[in-house]
Design an enzyme around this catalytic site. Structure first.
Site, PDB file in Angstrom:
ATOM      1  N   ASP A 255     -23.600  16.707 -38.048  1.00 28.20           N
ATOM      2  CA  ASP A 255     -24.527  15.935 -38.873  1.00 28.20           C
ATOM      3  C   ASP A 255     -25.749  16.811 -39.130  1.00 28.20           C
ATOM      4  O   ASP A 255     -26.483  17.154 -38.204  1.00 28.20           O
ATOM      5  CB  ASP A 255     -24.931  14.644 -38.155  1.00 28.20           C
TER       6      ASP A 255
ATOM      7  N   ASP B  31     -23.491  15.757 -45.921  1.00 25.77           N
ATOM      8  CA  ASP B  31     -24.094  16.394 -44.742  1.00 25.77           C
ATOM      9  C   ASP B  31     -23.428  16.009 -43.428  1.00 25.77           C
ATOM     10  O   ASP B  31     -23.999  16.241 -42.360  1.00 25.77           O
ATOM     11  CB  ASP B  31     -25.576  16.034 -44.674  1.00 25.77           C
ATOM     12  N   GLU B  32     -22.221  15.470 -43.481  1.00 24.56           N
ATOM     13  CA  GLU B  32     -21.619  14.943 -42.256  1.00 24.56           C
ATOM     14  C   GLU B  32     -20.099  15.077 -42.326  1.00 24.56           C
ATOM     15  O   GLU B  32     -19.496  14.820 -43.365  1.00 24.56           O
ATOM     16  CB  GLU B  32     -22.020  13.469 -42.104  1.00 24.56           C
TER      17      GLU B  32
END
Length: 475
Positions: free
Chosen positions: A11, A105-106
């Site tokens: 993350d 983003d993860e």
């Protein structure tokens, strides 16, 4: 459940805000808020410096400004975020063929599938090296969680924030989860949390102690059983490389409530067109059309209509959305409208009646006014949309935080604009904090520019795949 912690969850830390800070030297170490900066915008991401003041994602931008009046408020630059995300996902795919992105983003990574790790020691080394590579390639930081299941890996990455690594050793899961709040578990939102609290259940250990029967009684069979399993640290979901989209939708929030019913209809038609464009861009079709309306009092209504078969025909989606709108009272005003399509498929079932109507309408308009545009409907809609797009492009020209270039001063970014003036700070990701200058908004020497990479190409220091493979074997 695995016996080794070989599922990794990455993350990125305050991704949008961190990317803006890396791009703008003058904002490093300062409060940055990224989101819609209009009166009805919401916060997309806040830097850790802004979070100290209580600013967080999904907060109304007006509230954020009251909490952190001196923060920098920027409009998202999704082109930059996508480019950085592709770099990060590329690093993850070098570790394993099984990478499950959850957002820009993860992502989850199955380290075992890529033979990158097989025990706690090798997994920790892989995680540490991944963090180093992300920093070298993007200039940003990410938090890594490693565990024997997806649920635990995600919880571990939260524990690692910011810029850390947390590995849960198999056998210690229950002891770690026990004292945590029930809100730690996936699927436990504010409503479920309050329901459990009223029953005297506030921690994960108390969920386990309550037993499956009690949870089923409180929450229903499906939710209760799954929550009990999670409290026991049971989660056997695999990492899935491809995640199919379940819906395609678009929505707009308006700075001023729309009261004119004709305008509302026009907006719904425009949103339906945009939705179909996205649908076709994904090479999909859908069977259910959904209309979303948020009224003046913040009440949100959704209406849906299921068609006879999947379609990507704009006329069909427009007509369905128009029918759904007829069942919604918009008298008091509308602050948000959205149109979506669900029940996605890879094929279409053509609606011949809709096609015939669309063709007849087009022929009628062509016969009425050859080469002319009319006010509403037919070719007039296309002209209106084109004009709106030009206006929107003009409005976006000097958007706060976006990139510009000046013939004399070089690359910079917009700090603000208004009253015929635009203020620009001239700096790059690789420079010292730059100077601020003000220009007329119509200055011909100032033009929009593309975002610069966060790390200069010559400074990217990546570990070769062979070195990573050798390093991962050290225990």
């Amino acid at each position: 459940m695995r016996t080794a912690p070989t599922i990794l969850h990455l993350d990125m830390d305050a991704f949008y805000a961190s990317a803006e800070q890396a791009s703008k030297p003058s904002l490093r170490g300062k409060a940055v808020v990224v989101g819609g900066i209009g009166p009805r915008g919401v916060v997309a991401t806040a830097s850790y410096e802004a979070r100290v003041f209580g600013v967080h994602s999904a907060m109304p931008i007006g509230q954020a400004r009251r909490l952190a009046p001196n923060a920098a408020y920027l409009v998202p630059r999704f082109q930059l975020y996508r480019e950085v995300s592709e770099q990060v996902m590329g690093l993850l795919r070098e570790l394993s063929p099984l990478v499950e992105p959850l957002s820009l983003d993860e992502a989850f990574v199955d380290l075992e599938a890529g033979e990158a790790a097989w025990d706690a020691a090798s997994a920790r080394l892989v995680g540490e090296r991944l963090r180093e590579e992300i920093r070298a390639v993007t200039g940003l930081t990410g938090s890594v969680g490693i565990a024997a299941s997806k649920m635990l890996a995600k919880i571990a990455s939260e524990e690692a924030k910011p810029d850390g690594l947390f590995l849960i050793v198999p056998g210690t899961e229950r002891a770690m989860l026990g004292p945590m709040s029930v809100r730690t578990l996936p699927g436990v939102g504010p409503a479920t949390g309050d329901h459990l609290r009223r029953a005297g259940i506030t921690t994960v250990e108390e969920i386990a102690e309550a037993g499956e029967d009690e949870l089923v009684r409180l929450l229903g069979k499906s939710h209760g059983a799954s929550l009990y399993a999670m409290a026991l640290a049971h989660d056997d979901r695999p990492v899935v490389a491809e995640r199919d989209a379940k819906s395609v939708s678009v929505e707009d929030t308006y700075d001023v409530d729309i009261h004119d019913r004709v305008r509302v209809r026009t907006e719904v038609q425009r949103l339906a067109e945009r939705c179909v464009q996205r649908l076709r861009g994904a090479e999909r079709s859908g069977r259910t059309v959904v209309l979303k309306v948020r009224r003046y009092d913040f009440s949100t209504l959704t209406r849906s209509e299921t068609l006879r078969g999947p379609t990507d025909d704009p006329a069909v989606v427009r007509e369905a959305a128009a029918r759904l709108l007829e069942s919604v009272d918009t008298t008091g005003g509308v602050r948000l409208l959205g149109v979506g399509v669900t029940g996605l498929a890879d094929y279409t079932q053509e609606d011949l009646f809709a096609q015939a109507r669309a063709q007849a309408e087009a022929e009628a308009h062509a016969a009425e006014s050859e080469g002319e545009t009319v006010g509403v409907g037919g070719a007039g809609d296309e002209g209106q949309v084109a004009a709106e797009e030009v206006v929107e492009a003009g409005d976006r020209r000097w958007v706060a935080g976006h990139d510009v270039r000046h013939e004399e001063f070089g690359h910079g970014w917009v700090q603000g604009s208004g009253l015929g003036r635009v203020t620009v700070r001239f700096e790059t990701p690789y420079s010292e904090p730059g100077r601020v200058r003000t220009f007329r908004t119509d200055d011909p020497a100032l033009v929009p520019a593309e975002p610069l990479p966060l790390v200069a190409e010559g400074d990217v220091r990546r570990v070769e795949a062979g070195e990573r493979g050798a390093g991962s074997g050290v225990v």
